[in-house]
Design a protein around this motif. Structure first.
Motif, mmCIF file in Angstrom:
data_model
loop_
_atom_site.group_PDB
_atom_site.id
_atom_site.type_symbol
_atom_site.label_atom_id
_atom_site.label_comp_id
_atom_site.label_asym_id
_atom_site.label_seq_id
_atom_site.Cartn_x
_atom_site.Cartn_y
_atom_site.Cartn_z
ATOM 1 N N PHE A 137 0.832 -1.049 0.119
ATOM 2 C CA PHE A 137 0.038 0.023 -0.099
ATOM 3 C C PHE A 137 1.072 1.203 -0.050
ATOM 4 N N THR A 138 1.885 1.299 1.091
ATOM 5 C CA THR A 138 2.765 2.341 0.854
ATOM 6 C C THR A 138 3.450 2.474 -0.153
ATOM 7 N N GLY A 139 3.924 1.428 -1.083
ATOM 8 C CA GLY A 139 4.495 1.591 -2.593
ATOM 9 C C GLY A 139 3.633 2.058 -3.402
ATOM 10 N N ALA A 140 2.191 1.800 -3.472
ATOM 11 C CA ALA A 140 1.427 2.320 -4.178
ATOM 12 C C ALA A 140 1.137 3.749 -4.176
ATOM 13 N N VAL A 141 0.974 4.152 -2.802
ATOM 14 C CA VAL A 141 0.911 5.649 -2.741
ATOM 15 C C VAL A 141 1.841 6.549 -3.183
ATOM 16 N N LEU A 142 3.271 5.779 -3.133
ATOM 17 C CA LEU A 142 4.346 6.659 -3.585
ATOM 18 C C LEU A 142 4.413 6.713 -4.880
ATOM 19 N N LEU A 143 4.131 5.194 -5.501
ATOM 20 C CA LEU A 143 3.774 5.560 -7.329
ATOM 21 C C LEU A 143 2.811 6.478 -7.746
ATOM 22 N N ALA A 144 1.483 6.432 -6.955
ATOM 23 C CA ALA A 144 0.606 7.430 -7.411
ATOM 24 C C ALA A 144 0.899 8.853 -7.207
ATOM 25 N N LEU A 145 1.602 9.235 -6.064
ATOM 26 C CA LEU A 145 2.554 10.439 -6.021
ATOM 27 C C LEU A 145 3.302 10.840 -7.304
ATOM 28 N N LEU A 146 4.119 9.730 -7.607
ATOM 29 C CA LEU A 146 5.160 10.190 -8.825
ATOM 30 C C LEU A 146 4.458 10.382 -10.044
ATOM 31 N N TRP A 147 3.298 9.400 -10.196
ATOM 32 C CA TRP A 147 2.496 9.587 -11.463
ATOM 33 C C TRP A 147 1.670 10.838 -11.644
ATOM 34 N N GLN A 148 1.233 11.402 -10.289
ATOM 35 C CA GLN A 148 0.420 12.526 -10.172
ATOM 36 C C GLN A 148 1.471 13.609 -10.692
ATOM 37 N N VAL A 149 2.525 13.783 -10.460
ATOM 38 C CA VAL A 149 3.320 15.055 -11.086
ATOM 39 C C VAL A 149 4.040 14.670 -12.267
ATOM 40 N N SER A 150 3.759 13.846 -12.888
ATOM 41 C CA SER A 150 4.528 13.289 -14.302
ATOM 42 C C SER A 150 3.780 13.992 -15.453
ATOM 43 N N PRO A 151 4.506 14.260 -16.279
ATOM 44 C CA PRO A 151 3.886 14.675 -17.658
ATOM 45 C C PRO A 151 2.758 13.967 -18.232
#
Length: 273
Positions: A137-151
């Motif tokens: 779950f923690t890894g998914a949250v970090l991945l979602a945050l990274l995707w959220q700021v990506s072009p």
């Protein structure tokens, strides 16, 4: 001369009713057809991993997953595609509007059902390989945050706002409506897949996560297309609307309070006299 329509249009009422029905079915039904059922590996430590995975697949049978994701689509995605459905409706002849809107919705739903089942398999495989729900779950949250700021996230959001030309007659009109739904569904998956993965790995908190994800996705869909860049995105327009509403309420309260005080004062004066 165009006739002005007063009040909510019937198709919007139907859209809201179907979405609400989907939410009720998911929440009252316990979201059993969507959440990964791999808790067996944690509750039955003596069960071999392969057997546990087979049991998890049994509890998450393809037909059950497809029906669960159909409900999920109806609940969460129908509000997101209201503007696209309006585009289809406005670009279709009156006698073809219902069919065109259904074709668009069918294409959009088909993409999400397939993508949802893939995301389900990813979550299921991850929990089977390493039974550590909190870590995943923690890894998914970090991945979602990274995707959220990506072009790429912004590119997907921009594609969600795309309004293509649609043919008005014959099979070409049906084809364009269906292809528009498929393309819009792909863009929607691109914008929301990371959020959905977080939701799938939320465990017992999945109902709350589903509501949060739905509200966030709706809020970020209010923003207009923007240039591709690494930056935070999501809900800026929604926050501005909430701020404007709060200011309006704040400016109204003193006026209402003063008027109330004035009426009370006048009533008191009359009673004293």
């Amino acid at each position: 001369m165009m006739r002005r329509v007063h009040g909510p249009q019937p198709w919007l009422i139907v859209l809201a009713a179907v979405s609400l029905s989907g939410w009720l079915a998911l929440l009252l039904g316990g979201i059993g057809g969507v959440a990964p059922a791999l808790c067996l590996s944690g509750t039955l430590p003596l069960t071999p991993l392969l057997t546990s995975f087979e049991l998890a697949l049994l509890f998450n049978a393809p037909a059950k997953l497809a029906s669960g994701w159909a409900l999920m689509w109806a609940a969460m995605m129908l509000p997101l595609i209201a503007a696209s459905l309006r585009h289809v409706r406005d670009r279709s002849l009156a006698r073809r509007r219902t069919a065109a809107m259904l074709l668009f919705a069918t294409g959009h739903a088909a993409v999400w059902i397939i993508a949802g089942m893939v995301l389900q398999l990813v979550a299921l495989s991850a929990l089977w390989a390493v039974p550590a729900p909190r870590a995943w779950f923690t890894g998914a949250v970090l991945l979602a945050l990274l995707w959220q700021v990506s072009p790429l996230k912004q590119w997907s959001l921009n594609r969600c706002h795309r309004r293509p030309q649609l043919a008005a007659f014959g099979w070409r009109a049906d084809r364009d409506a269906l292809c528009f739904g498929l393309g819009n569904g792909v863009a929607c998956v691109g914008a929301c897949w990371a959020l959905m993965l977080v939701m799938l790995l939320a465990g017992p908190a999945e109902p709350l996560a589903m509501i949060v994800v739905a509200l966030f996705a709706f809020a970020e869909r209010l923003d207009t297309p923007a240039a591709l860049a690494w930056r935070w995105r999501g809900g800026a327009k929604a926050l501005r609307l909430i701020g404007a509403a709060a200011r309006d309420i704040g400016s109204y309260l003193p006026v209402a309070t003063n008027a109330t005080i004035s009426r009370v004062s006048r009533s008191s004066s009359v009673l004293i006299e």
